[in-house]
Enzyme design. Sequence first.
Site, PDB file in Angstrom:
ATOM      1  N   GLY A 128       0.847  -1.195   0.000  1.00 54.60           N
ATOM      2  CA  GLY A 128       0.000   0.000   0.000  1.00 54.60           C
ATOM      3  C   GLY A 128       0.883   1.245   0.000  1.00 54.60           C
ATOM      4  O   GLY A 128       2.110   1.149  -0.082  1.00 54.60           O
ATOM      5  N   GLN A 129       0.251   2.408   0.093  1.00 53.99           N
ATOM      6  CA  GLN A 129       1.016   3.669   0.086  1.00 53.99           C
ATOM      7  C   GLN A 129       2.034   3.720   1.224  1.00 53.99           C
ATOM      8  O   GLN A 129       3.221   3.912   1.021  1.00 53.99           O
ATOM      9  CB  GLN A 129       0.078   4.859   0.326  1.00 53.99           C
ATOM     10  CG  GLN A 129      -0.837   5.242  -0.768  1.00 53.99           C
ATOM     11  CD  GLN A 129      -1.415   6.629  -0.495  1.00 53.99           C
ATOM     12  OE1 GLN A 129      -0.787   7.623  -0.848  1.00 53.99           O
ATOM     13  NE2 GLN A 129      -2.579   6.693   0.105  1.00 53.99           N
ATOM     14  N   LEU A 130       1.517   3.561   2.447  1.00 54.00           N
ATOM     15  CA  LEU A 130       2.386   3.678   3.624  1.00 54.00           C
ATOM     16  C   LEU A 130       3.368   2.515   3.701  1.00 54.00           C
ATOM     17  O   LEU A 130       4.559   2.712   3.961  1.00 54.00           O
ATOM     18  CB  LEU A 130       1.511   3.727   4.888  1.00 54.00           C
ATOM     19  CG  LEU A 130       2.264   3.785   6.210  1.00 54.00           C
ATOM     20  CD1 LEU A 130       3.145   5.030   6.298  1.00 54.00           C
ATOM     21  CD2 LEU A 130       1.285   3.739   7.390  1.00 54.00           C
ATOM     22  N   ASP A 180      -3.387 -13.403   3.493  1.00 54.15           N
ATOM     23  CA  ASP A 180      -4.632 -12.650   3.684  1.00 54.15           C
ATOM     24  C   ASP A 180      -4.908 -12.614   5.186  1.00 54.15           C
ATOM     25  O   ASP A 180      -5.150 -13.651   5.801  1.00 54.15           O
ATOM     26  CB  ASP A 180      -5.781 -13.339   2.927  1.00 54.15           C
ATOM     27  CG  ASP A 180      -7.082 -12.562   3.045  1.00 54.15           C
ATOM     28  OD1 ASP A 180      -7.229 -11.773   4.008  1.00 54.15           O
ATOM     29  OD2 ASP A 180      -7.945 -12.737   2.174  1.00 54.15           O
ATOM     30  N   ALA A 232      -5.330  -2.327   5.507  1.00 59.15           N
ATOM     31  CA  ALA A 232      -6.651  -1.785   5.849  1.00 59.15           C
ATOM     32  C   ALA A 232      -7.543  -1.820   4.628  1.00 59.15           C
ATOM     33  O   ALA A 232      -7.072  -1.922   3.496  1.00 59.15           O
ATOM     34  CB  ALA A 232      -6.506  -0.336   6.335  1.00 59.15           C
ATOM     35  N   TYR A 233      -8.832  -1.725   4.894  1.00 57.73           N
ATOM     36  CA  TYR A 233      -9.819  -1.511   3.824  1.00 57.73           C
ATOM     37  C   TYR A 233      -9.968   0.008   3.728  1.00 57.73           C
ATOM     38  O   TYR A 233     -10.495   0.643   4.646  1.00 57.73           O
ATOM     39  CB  TYR A 233     -11.142  -2.176   4.212  1.00 57.73           C
ATOM     40  CG  TYR A 233     -12.238  -2.056   3.163  1.00 57.73           C
ATOM     41  CD1 TYR A 233     -12.653  -3.172   2.430  1.00 57.73           C
ATOM     42  CD2 TYR A 233     -12.866  -0.841   2.912  1.00 57.73           C
ATOM     43  CE1 TYR A 233     -13.658  -3.065   1.477  1.00 57.73           C
ATOM     44  CE2 TYR A 233     -13.860  -0.732   1.957  1.00 57.73           C
ATOM     45  CZ  TYR A 233     -14.254  -1.847   1.247  1.00 57.73           C
ATOM     46  OH  TYR A 233     -15.246  -1.737   0.308  1.00 57.73           O
ATOM     47  N   ASP A 278      -8.474  10.109  10.855  1.00 58.69           N
ATOM     48  CA  ASP A 278      -9.251  11.274  11.307  1.00 58.69           C
ATOM     49  C   ASP A 278     -10.756  11.032  11.160  1.00 58.69           C
ATOM     50  O   ASP A 278     -11.556  11.733  11.769  1.00 58.69           O
ATOM     51  CB  ASP A 278      -8.857  12.504  10.480  1.00 58.69           C
ATOM     52  CG  ASP A 278      -9.027  12.281   8.986  1.00 58.69           C
ATOM     53  OD1 ASP A 278      -8.630  11.207   8.499  1.00 58.69           O
ATOM     54  OD2 ASP A 278      -9.577  13.172   8.297  1.00 58.69           O
ATOM     55  N   TYR A 324     -16.571   3.514   7.006  1.00 62.17           N
ATOM     56  CA  TYR A 324     -15.108   3.399   7.114  1.00 62.17           C
ATOM     57  C   TYR A 324     -14.652   3.873   8.501  1.00 62.17           C
ATOM     58  O   TYR A 324     -13.918   3.168   9.199  1.00 62.17           O
ATOM     59  CB  TYR A 324     -14.453   4.223   6.000  1.00 62.17           C
ATOM     60  CG  TYR A 324     -12.961   4.410   6.131  1.00 62.17           C
ATOM     61  CD1 TYR A 324     -12.080   3.364   5.879  1.00 62.17           C
ATOM     62  CD2 TYR A 324     -12.425   5.647   6.510  1.00 62.17           C
ATOM     63  CE1 TYR A 324     -10.697   3.548   5.988  1.00 62.17           C
ATOM     64  CE2 TYR A 324     -11.060   5.834   6.617  1.00 62.17           C
ATOM     65  CZ  TYR A 324     -10.204   4.791   6.355  1.00 62.17           C
ATOM     66  OH  TYR A 324      -8.841   4.979   6.471  1.00 62.17           O
ATOM     67  N   TRP A 371      -5.378  12.472   5.233  1.00 66.09           N
ATOM     68  CA  TRP A 371      -5.017  13.066   3.934  1.00 66.09           C
ATOM     69  C   TRP A 371      -3.646  12.559   3.422  1.00 66.09           C
ATOM     70  O   TRP A 371      -2.790  13.333   3.021  1.00 66.09           O
ATOM     71  CB  TRP A 371      -4.993  14.604   4.037  1.00 66.09           C
ATOM     72  CG  TRP A 371      -6.314  15.256   4.262  1.00 66.09           C
ATOM     73  CD1 TRP A 371      -7.357  14.805   4.998  1.00 66.09           C
ATOM     74  CD2 TRP A 371      -6.738  16.540   3.749  1.00 66.09           C
ATOM     75  NE1 TRP A 371      -8.398  15.710   4.975  1.00 66.09           N
ATOM     76  CE2 TRP A 371      -8.040  16.778   4.220  1.00 66.09           C
ATOM     77  CE3 TRP A 371      -6.125  17.502   2.936  1.00 66.09           C
ATOM     78  CZ2 TRP A 371      -8.747  17.937   3.909  1.00 66.09           C
ATOM     79  CZ3 TRP A 371      -6.828  18.657   2.636  1.00 66.09           C
ATOM     80  CH2 TRP A 371      -8.128  18.864   3.116  1.00 66.09           C
TER      81      TRP A 371
END
Length: 285
Positions: free
Chosen positions: A11-13, A38, A62-63, A104, A127, A152
């Site tokens: 993922g991004q992080l 999974d 995460a979803y 957040d 979410y 963000w």
Amino acid sequence: MTKILVTGADGQLGSEIVKLSRRFSNMKFTFLTIDNLDLTDNNRVSDYFSKHSFDYLINCAAYTAVDKAESDREAAQEVNSSMVGLLGEITAKSGTRVIHISTDYVFDGKAHFPYTEDASTNPASVYGKTKLEGEELLMRNNPQSVIIRTAWLYSSYGNNFVKTMIRLGKERDEMRVVQDQIGSPTNAADLAEAIVTIIYRVEEESYKFVPGVFHYTNEGVASWYDFAYHIFDLAKIDVTIVPVSSDEYPTPAPRPFYSVLSKQKIRSVYDVDTPHWYASLCKLF
Ligand SMILES: NC(=O)c1ccc[n+]([C@@H]2O[C@H](COP(=O)([O-])OP(=O)(O)OC[C@H]3O[C@@H](n4cnc5c(N)ncnc54)[C@H](OP(=O)(O)O)[C@@H]3O)[C@@H](O)[C@H]2O)c1
């Protein structure tokens, strides 16, 4: 050698932690993606942890499809709540500390000053609700956990607002961007650095491991309109940006109007850097 498992590694992080990990020779990182394991498969997860031991789990899995979650509650709940609860249960048995990421969106966004960690939660979206349930289950099952709420997020990896603006800005002459939602754009590379710094402070600099909820974003505030303005400026994309209200841009999941988080606690406990969002955005260009 500190042994660290990172889940959600593509993922991004997670990708930012993969990149950062090369700088830390005294930490042994193991990276897992959904293709390797999974995390909603209880038996396979239990089996994996019975065969491997770690000092820390950094859970980036995460979803994150915020709008889709409104009509896909079960899937969001399975990943953001049940799976996090299971990870808490299993890591508690093996004495593994957890660093978990939340959002957040646990707040309703009606505040007018930065949210502290003990501010009342009131998620407005599926979410946000599932992420809050995940926080609660994790803390109950493994109190040796640090939960970092962020907001963000963007990165050179994955899908995010910066990439979407650049793609659409090149295709269109005019863009309508929401101006009445305020937050702190956060470079995932800075969050990755903060997470690894926490482990480094504890393992190498004798800081006390302080579990609990912490907030981390970049410093400063912006509307999505301000953020888009600076993205186009830095990317040298000539496009007209029209500020619009949230009413004019309805989404299935409601967004918090104000989602600025106070970073005072994480700075004072773990002495991590919180660079200004614009300085961190510039690093991408
Ligand atoms: N993005 C934001 O603006 C933002 C804001 C606030 C908080 N956060 C939180 O920050 C954290 C990191 O976000 P991100 O933007 O890096 O998310 P992301 O890019 O969507 O990465 C999430 C990763 O989790 C994986 N995953 C999903 N279900 C899984 C499962 N059952 N087993 C194993 N892996 C699974 C995903 O794999 P697939 O892609 O293959 O499904 C993906 O690689 C999340 O906890 C998120 O809630 C994000």
